[in-house]
Structure formats: structure tokens, C-alpha cells
Design a protein around this motif. Structure first.
Motif, PDB file in Angstrom:
ATOM      1  N   GLY A 120       3.328  10.249 -11.687  1.00  0.00           N
ATOM      2  CA  GLY A 120       3.478  10.255 -10.237  1.00  0.00           C
ATOM      3  C   GLY A 120       4.400   9.134  -9.803  1.00  0.00           C
ATOM      4  N   LEU A 121       4.793   9.188  -8.530  1.00  0.00           N
ATOM      5  CA  LEU A 121       5.698   8.192  -7.952  1.00  0.00           C
ATOM      6  C   LEU A 121       5.018   7.470  -6.804  1.00  0.00           C
ATOM      7  N   ILE A 122       4.975   6.146  -6.877  1.00  0.00           N
ATOM      8  CA  ILE A 122       4.557   5.322  -5.747  1.00  0.00           C
ATOM      9  C   ILE A 122       5.825   4.951  -4.983  1.00  0.00           C
ATOM     10  N   LEU A 123       5.953   5.437  -3.764  1.00  0.00           N
ATOM     11  CA  LEU A 123       7.141   5.183  -2.953  1.00  0.00           C
ATOM     12  C   LEU A 123       6.792   4.157  -1.881  1.00  0.00           C
ATOM     13  N   VAL A 124       7.441   3.006  -1.940  1.00  0.00           N
ATOM     14  CA  VAL A 124       7.133   1.886  -1.054  1.00  0.00           C
ATOM     15  C   VAL A 124       8.089   1.893   0.129  1.00  0.00           C
ATOM     16  N   MET A 125       7.534   1.916   1.339  1.00  0.00           N
ATOM     17  CA  MET A 125       8.326   1.888   2.568  1.00  0.00           C
ATOM     18  C   MET A 125       7.800   0.800   3.491  1.00  0.00           C
ATOM     19  N   ASP A 126       8.689   0.084   4.140  1.00  0.00           N
ATOM     20  CA  ASP A 126       8.305  -0.871   5.181  1.00  0.00           C
ATOM     21  C   ASP A 126       7.714  -0.078   6.343  1.00  0.00           C
ATOM     22  N   SER A 127       6.486  -0.398   6.740  1.00  0.00           N
ATOM     23  CA  SER A 127       5.803   0.361   7.793  1.00  0.00           C
ATOM     24  C   SER A 127       6.536   0.333   9.121  1.00  0.00           C
ATOM     25  N   ASP A 135      15.098   7.033   1.522  1.00  0.00           N
ATOM     26  CA  ASP A 135      13.707   7.376   1.227  1.00  0.00           C
ATOM     27  C   ASP A 135      13.558   8.895   1.153  1.00  0.00           C
ATOM     28  N   ASN A 136      14.166   9.580   2.106  1.00  0.00           N
ATOM     29  CA  ASN A 136      14.098  11.039   2.131  1.00  0.00           C
ATOM     30  C   ASN A 136      14.785  11.648   0.907  1.00  0.00           C
ATOM     31  N   HIS A 150       2.934   9.237  -3.754  1.00  0.00           N
ATOM     32  CA  HIS A 150       2.034   8.484  -2.870  1.00  0.00           C
ATOM     33  C   HIS A 150       2.858   7.404  -2.177  1.00  0.00           C
ATOM     34  N   ILE A 151       2.851   7.417  -0.860  1.00  0.00           N
ATOM     35  CA  ILE A 151       3.661   6.494  -0.071  1.00  0.00           C
ATOM     36  C   ILE A 151       2.797   5.323   0.396  1.00  0.00           C
ATOM     37  N   LEU A 152       3.274   4.108   0.146  1.00  0.00           N
ATOM     38  CA  LEU A 152       2.630   2.903   0.662  1.00  0.00           C
ATOM     39  C   LEU A 152       3.452   2.382   1.827  1.00  0.00           C
ATOM     40  N   LEU A 153       2.845   2.320   3.007  1.00  0.00           N
ATOM     41  CA  LEU A 153       3.491   1.732   4.184  1.00  0.00           C
ATOM     42  C   LEU A 153       3.157   0.246   4.186  1.00  0.00           C
ATOM     43  N   THR A 154       4.073  -0.553   3.656  1.00  0.00           N
ATOM     44  CA  THR A 154       3.799  -1.971   3.436  1.00  0.00           C
ATOM     45  C   THR A 154       4.035  -2.808   4.697  1.00  0.00           C
ATOM     46  N   LYS A 155       3.610  -4.060   4.591  1.00  0.00           N
ATOM     47  CA  LYS A 155       3.822  -5.066   5.639  1.00  0.00           C
ATOM     48  C   LYS A 155       3.171  -4.666   6.969  1.00  0.00           C
ATOM     49  N   CYS A 156       2.077  -3.913   6.883  1.00  0.00           N
ATOM     50  CA  CYS A 156       1.402  -3.506   8.120  1.00  0.00           C
ATOM     51  C   CYS A 156       0.733  -4.692   8.801  1.00  0.00           C
ATOM     52  N   ASP A 157       0.607  -5.827   8.089  1.00  0.00           N
ATOM     53  CA  ASP A 157       0.066  -7.034   8.716  1.00  0.00           C
ATOM     54  C   ASP A 157       1.010  -7.581   9.789  1.00  0.00           C
ATOM     55  N   LYS A 158       2.268  -7.162   9.765  1.00  0.00           N
ATOM     56  CA  LYS A 158       3.237  -7.592  10.767  1.00  0.00           C
ATOM     57  C   LYS A 158       3.158  -6.736  12.029  1.00  0.00           C
ATOM     58  N   LEU A 159       2.294  -5.738  12.011  1.00  0.00           N
ATOM     59  CA  LEU A 159       2.058  -4.874  13.172  1.00  0.00           C
ATOM     60  C   LEU A 159       0.653  -5.117  13.711  1.00  0.00           C
ATOM     61  N   LEU A 168       1.083   5.054  10.871  1.00  0.00           N
ATOM     62  CA  LEU A 168       0.471   5.946   9.887  1.00  0.00           C
ATOM     63  C   LEU A 168       0.466   7.387  10.388  1.00  0.00           C
ATOM     64  N   ARG A 169       0.106   7.574  11.660  1.00  0.00           N
ATOM     65  CA  ARG A 169       0.090   8.932  12.222  1.00  0.00           C
ATOM     66  C   ARG A 169       1.484   9.550  12.206  1.00  0.00           C
ATOM     67  N   ALA A 170       2.490   8.767  12.589  1.00  0.00           N
ATOM     68  CA  ALA A 170       3.866   9.274  12.601  1.00  0.00           C
ATOM     69  C   ALA A 170       4.314   9.643  11.186  1.00  0.00           C
ATOM     70  N   ALA A 171       3.936   8.815  10.215  1.00  0.00           N
ATOM     71  CA  ALA A 171       4.308   9.095   8.832  1.00  0.00           C
ATOM     72  C   ALA A 171       3.606  10.351   8.320  1.00  0.00           C
ATOM     73  N   GLN A 172       2.359  10.534   8.718  1.00  0.00           N
ATOM     74  CA  GLN A 172       1.633  11.738   8.308  1.00  0.00           C
ATOM     75  C   GLN A 172       2.282  12.999   8.873  1.00  0.00           C
ATOM     76  N   LYS A 173       2.824  12.906  10.078  1.00  0.00           N
ATOM     77  CA  LYS A 173       3.555  14.036  10.643  1.00  0.00           C
ATOM     78  C   LYS A 173       4.814  14.322   9.834  1.00  0.00           C
ATOM     79  N   SER A 174       5.479  13.267   9.386  1.00  0.00           N
ATOM     80  CA  SER A 174       6.676  13.441   8.560  1.00  0.00           C
ATOM     81  C   SER A 174       6.326  14.145   7.255  1.00  0.00           C
ATOM     82  N   ILE A 175       5.181  13.791   6.675  1.00  0.00           N
ATOM     83  CA  ILE A 175       4.735  14.444   5.443  1.00  0.00           C
ATOM     84  C   ILE A 175       4.508  15.930   5.690  1.00  0.00           C
ATOM     85  N   THR A 176       3.894  16.256   6.828  1.00  0.00           N
ATOM     86  CA  THR A 176       3.628  17.657   7.161  1.00  0.00           C
ATOM     87  C   THR A 176       4.917  18.458   7.212  1.00  0.00           C
ATOM     88  N   ILE A 177       5.957  17.860   7.770  1.00  0.00           N
ATOM     89  CA  ILE A 177       7.253  18.536   7.843  1.00  0.00           C
ATOM     90  C   ILE A 177       7.779  18.822   6.444  1.00  0.00           C
TER      91      ILE A 177
END
Length: 213
Positions: A120-127, A135-136, A150-159, A168-177
Motif C-alpha cells: 500500500g501507499l501512505i500519501l502525506v499531504m499538508d492539511s 498529489d493527484n 491511505h492519506i495522512l493530512l499532516t500538520k493539523c496542529d497548525k489548524l 478532513l470533510r473536504a478531503a473526504q469529498k475529494s476521495i468520493t470524486i
């Protein structure tokens, strides 16, 4: 001892194994592999270090785009590894010469598509900046293998908490697409923060499932 604890003990014994700059030099290993990919400065090395409970297993460069090779790490004792974690070159850094960018892209795509040991692939993205163009491209490349992403939305502590949840919700919508368009890989996603240890246990559990330990 519970299975999860057994896996964690192996994961925490991870060591640097080898560096590869050409496909012909990939190690002739049979153990399963999990690949880690992401844009330069997305926090990929920090993710690997956190998951393995080590400070400098994967080198975190202050200069984005510095890592130009495929780095292998053993999971478990060096003499009898049970798996490998594979740190791929960061992509998308503007100051890297175009010839090097092209070489990295060919190396990454060939490795991801041709390497049969990958589970599998762990894909790291800045949240704060997820699903950028490269990335796409990475998702489309790897989806041809039909292996999970599996996508990790990193640096969420900065939000803020609300901003993190919205990201997270926006990213989940992107996955659905992606799933609607017929990509074959199963894609999952989560928030991740190294300073706050957000999502570390979840990501470790996913590695355990993928590697079948």
C-alpha cells in the motif's frame, strides 16, 4: 502479549537499510513493503519517525527537495526483518531543476507500478494544502496497481479544531470524486499531527493490517 504490541515492538526496532537511486539497484528482498510519498515539506520523514517512535530514523531536511533517493528501512531486527518501510523522494519543490524533477517522476512511477512487494501507499499531504496537482498525479499513478492508498493530512496542529474537521470533510469529498471516476485503489484518509500525536495509533494499526503482522 497482544498482537498490536507485538507489531509495535517490531516497528520500534526499525533501522535504516539502504538507499537506491536507480530501479536496477532495488534490493532483492521478499518482505512486504509500504511506500511513503508526498510533496516536499509535507512532513513525510516526520511521519515515519513518529510511527517508528524514533527521532532521526528518516532524515528531515531543512531544505525541501533535498531527498533525492529511495530510502529503505527494515521493520524488526536488521538480521531478520519482517517488512520494509520505503521513503520516496519528495516531489513538487519549485527550485529543483526540471531534469531532476523528470527523473524523480519516472523513478517514482516505475517503482510504484512495478514493485510487487508493495502492500500500500501512505500519501502525506499538508492539511492546509491537500490534493495539489502532483498529489493527484500520484494517486492516479498508484491506482493502476489496485493497491490501497491511505492519506495522512499532516500538520493539523497548525489548524483549529474546526478547521481540521473542515479540512478532513473536504478531503473526504475529494476521495468520493476519485471513487466515482472509477479508480481501482481503495482510498482512506485521516488527520495527523506529530507534536500532538494525533492519528499516530490509527496509522500504526493500518500498517499492521497492510503488512499482515
Amino acid at each position: 502479549m497482544p498482537l498490536a504490541s507485538n507489531f509495535m515492538s517490531f516497528l520500534y526496532q526499525s533501522h535504516f537499510f539502504t538507499t537506491v537511486n536507480h530501479l536496477r539497484d532495488l534490493p532483492e528482498t521478499v518482505q512486504p513493503e509500504v511506500a511513503f510519498a508526498g510533496r516536499s515539506n509535507a512532513g513525510k520523514s516526520t511521519v515515519i519517525n513518529m510511527l517508528c517512535n524514533q527521532k532521526r530514523l528518516a532524515f528531515t531536511s531543512r531544505i525541501p527537495g533535498r531527498t533525492q533517493h529511495i530510502n529503505y528501512f527494515t521493520v524488526g531486527p536488521v538480521s531478520t526483518p519482517i517488512a520494509h518501510l520505503v521513503d520516496l523522494p519528495g516531489y513538487g519543490y519549485a527550485k529543483v531543476p526540471s531534469t531532476i524533477k523528470t527523473y524523480w517522476e519516472k523513478l517514482l512511477s516505475a517503482y510504484l507500478i512495478e514493485r510487487s512487494q508493495i502492500r500500500g501507499l501512505i500519501l502525506v499531504m499538508d492539511s492546509r494544502r491537500p490534493f495539489m496537482e502532483l498529489d493527484n498525479h500520484m494517486i492516479k499513478w498508484f491506482s493502476m496497481t489496485m493497491r490501497p492508498i491511505h492519506i495522512l493530512l499532516t500538520k493539523c496542529d497548525k489548524l483549529s479544531r474546526n478547521e481540521s474537521l473542515n479540512a478532513l470533510r473536504a478531503a473526504q469529498k475529494s476521495i468520493t470524486i476519485y471513487q466515482i471516476t472509477g479508480l481501482q485503489s481503495k482510498i482512506t484518509i485521516q488527520l495527523f499531527s506529530a507534536p500532538k500525536r494525533t492519528g499516530v495509533d490509527q496509522a500504526q494499526a493500518l500498517l499492521e493490517r497492510w503488512l499482515g503482522i
